[in-house]
Design a protein around this motif. Structure first.
Motif, PDB file in Angstrom:
ATOM      1  N   VAL A 133       0.841  -1.197   0.000  1.00 56.63           N
ATOM      2  CA  VAL A 133       0.000   0.000   0.000  1.00 56.63           C
ATOM      3  C   VAL A 133       0.881   1.254   0.000  1.00 56.63           C
ATOM      4  CG1 VAL A 133      -1.671   1.340   1.354  1.00 56.63           C
ATOM      5  CG2 VAL A 133      -1.963  -1.131   1.119  1.00 56.63           C
ATOM      6  N   PHE A 146      -6.953  -2.352  -3.440  1.00 54.68           N
ATOM      7  CA  PHE A 146      -8.331  -1.872  -3.469  1.00 54.68           C
ATOM      8  C   PHE A 146      -9.023  -2.241  -4.774  1.00 54.68           C
ATOM      9  CE2 PHE A 146      -6.831   1.909  -0.760  1.00 54.68           C
ATOM     10  CZ  PHE A 146      -6.696   1.056   0.305  1.00 54.68           C
ATOM     11  N   ARG A 147      -8.238  -2.672  -5.750  1.00 58.15           N
ATOM     12  CA  ARG A 147      -8.822  -2.737  -7.075  1.00 58.15           C
ATOM     13  C   ARG A 147      -8.897  -4.121  -7.698  1.00 58.15           C
ATOM     14  NH1 ARG A 147      -5.671  -0.082 -10.572  1.00 58.15           N
ATOM     15  NH2 ARG A 147      -4.003   0.088  -9.066  1.00 58.15           N
TER      16      ARG A 147
ATOM     17  N   PRO C  29     -13.760   1.072  -5.670  1.00 58.27           N
ATOM     18  CA  PRO C  29     -13.009  -0.112  -5.257  1.00 58.27           C
ATOM     19  C   PRO C  29     -13.977  -1.264  -4.969  1.00 58.27           C
ATOM     20  CG  PRO C  29     -13.092   1.476  -3.474  1.00 58.27           C
ATOM     21  CD  PRO C  29     -13.929   2.031  -4.580  1.00 58.27           C
ATOM     22  N   ASP C  30     -13.421  -2.456  -4.782  1.00 62.93           N
ATOM     23  CA  ASP C  30     -14.255  -3.612  -4.475  1.00 62.93           C
ATOM     24  C   ASP C  30     -14.652  -3.589  -2.985  1.00 62.93           C
ATOM     25  OD1 ASP C  30     -12.138  -4.579  -2.919  1.00 62.93           O
ATOM     26  OD2 ASP C  30     -11.369  -5.842  -4.517  1.00 62.93           O
ATOM     27  N   GLY C  33     -11.801  -3.178  -0.573  1.00 55.61           N
ATOM     28  CA  GLY C  33     -11.226  -1.839  -0.601  1.00 55.61           C
ATOM     29  C   GLY C  33     -12.077  -0.837   0.161  1.00 55.61           C
ATOM     30  N   ILE C  37     -10.877   1.138   3.482  1.00 57.18           N
ATOM     31  CA  ILE C  37     -10.842   2.602   3.518  1.00 57.18           C
ATOM     32  C   ILE C  37     -11.777   3.136   4.608  1.00 57.18           C
ATOM     33  CG2 ILE C  37     -11.340   4.711   2.204  1.00 57.18           C
ATOM     34  CD1 ILE C  37     -10.397   3.115  -0.303  1.00 57.18           C
ATOM     35  N   THR C 139      -7.113   7.079  -1.761  1.00 59.12           N
ATOM     36  CA  THR C 139      -7.870   7.050  -3.012  1.00 59.12           C
ATOM     37  C   THR C 139      -7.266   8.008  -4.038  1.00 59.12           C
ATOM     38  OG1 THR C 139      -9.422   8.614  -2.006  1.00 59.12           O
ATOM     39  CG2 THR C 139     -10.067   6.310  -2.019  1.00 59.12           C
TER      40      THR C 139
END
Lengths: 204, 204, 204
Positions: A133, A146-147, C29-30, C33, C37, C139
């Protein structure tokens, strides 16, 4: 030098190398930048875990060998860069083994600090993924976890398996191997079949 | 008030001012944003070093004077902004002296915490450059130290010179001056002749 | 369970929810994610404050209930996402109350650690806004507090009001309510009349 310490050093050097490869592909930094990012990728997760736990001294601050293997990892990457980029499958196997190991060790360390098992699992996951990260934040990318890929989720699942196994009084070695196998398998299957987690929500 | 403390305060205020100038040029934040970024630029490197070492209380948390010089640095920047932007050469000299000083003080502090000399040099470099890294991350830029100028490398070299000089039993003042001169000279020569480190690797 | 603890848990869950909403709007994001966050948004400010103060263990590390309310907040957001997005005014009220509460509690905690009042006010502001700063950095956005709304400035003002009120020997409850009212009012007025702080400087 115990076998575990040897594995930790190997994982540290490997993460520095993989951090250097990713950093170089993204933003073409100079030698220093690649080394710096490889260093942060390698020690970022464990450092965050130790700072959150208040566990001093941090392992790399107390042990210069970790610095040496990081430097060795970067130099190795520089010498064999094009080969490493082509050997993506082997890199993927090592990377998955590395995150599996760091997840289990991070979870254990948090238990040692008397954390609740749920929090220990989060600490294990942080240990494994936070270096990546930080690497992505420093190279100005949205963090890859995150993706895509079921990456951190695999770590979290493996950490829970480890905790469940220890709760059943299974021996440590056995629990570690089971947990690492779970992490490795989830990640392998997810990448092979291009599985991903669903998106959170679309606005309607 | 010792001479060293005076220099530290001066460096803190100056870094806040230079952080404010850079933040303002990049993303046009409002007054609060500029002050916040100037603050982080100024105390970020030393705070990271102290957190990594477990050295509590952090110097700015224990000493409100550091906050006052940061505020003074920001107000000064606001009043004389256009002049400061034109005086880039003088800013460069002060900036280089500041990072040289913070490198040496950070290296010393890590030695005081019984770090291995190699790790002390890394801590010295972090003290000097990490405020700028945080500034760039917060303004959504790839950190400048990854891309141009021999900046962090100069700090690392100077820290090693300091350690070597102390290892030879040279007095502290003498070692500090030599080390700071090395950092300043490397940076000056690098900027004057537009030297930069080689790129890490291209993919072929 | 004291009333204050209940409010803290409620604020923690709410911040996770609002972090999830913002994260989802920005970079799609999924599920993992968004949860990650939301978690960082919720515990980021308090964790930074505790790390800067050296206050161990961190509150969420010692108290798994905070993790549960974060998960509950994320699941709730997932179930009622479209309704939450439409209820922006109510979200704004809760968000403002939350930052007001975290500002006061953060300021108090820093005083408990014998910080100078000016530094306690900065710690209070950090507690309230840093989760959002981390959310924006992760982000890949320039943090919103640098660009619009009188947000962090309201927190800082409220913290100073709290300190002044305690300095006058006003009781704690009274000081808290006054301070939270100041933060809420400044923010409400600023948003309603689209007030913003002036830009720092333009180059001429």
């Amino acid at each position: 030098m115990t076998f575990q310490y040897f594995l930790e050093l190997a994982g540290t050097g490997f993460f520095a190398a993989s951090g250097a490869v990713v950093a170089n592909q993204k933003s073409k930094p100079d030698w220093f930048g690649v080394t710096f990012i490889g260093f942060i990728t390698s020690i970022g997760g464990g450092s965050l875990r130790d700072i959150l736990l208040g566990s001093y001294p941090l392992s790399w601050v107390a042990d210069v060998n970790r610095i040496y293997v990081i430097i060795a990892g970067i130099v190795f990457t520089s010498l064999f860069f094009n080969k490493l980029v082509k050997l993506q499958k082997i890199m993927f196997v090592f990377d998955s083994l590395g995150i599996a190991m760091f997840t289990v060790l991070g979870t254990e360390k948090a238990l040692f600090f008397h954390c609740h098992p749920v929090i220990a699992a989060i600490m294990g996951m942080f240990s494994a993924v936070f270096g990546g990260v930080l690497r992505d934040v420093l190279t100005n990318e949205v963090p890859v976890i995150f993706r895509k890929e079921i990456y951190a989720t695999a770590c979290l699942s493996g950490a829970l398996v480890y905790l469940f196994s220890r709760w059943l009084d299974a021996p440590r070695d056995y629990s570690m191997i089971i947990s690492m196998a779970v992490i490795f398998t989830i990640r392998y299957v997810a990448v092979k079949y291009r599985l991903s987690l669903p998106q959170f929500k679309r606005e309607s």
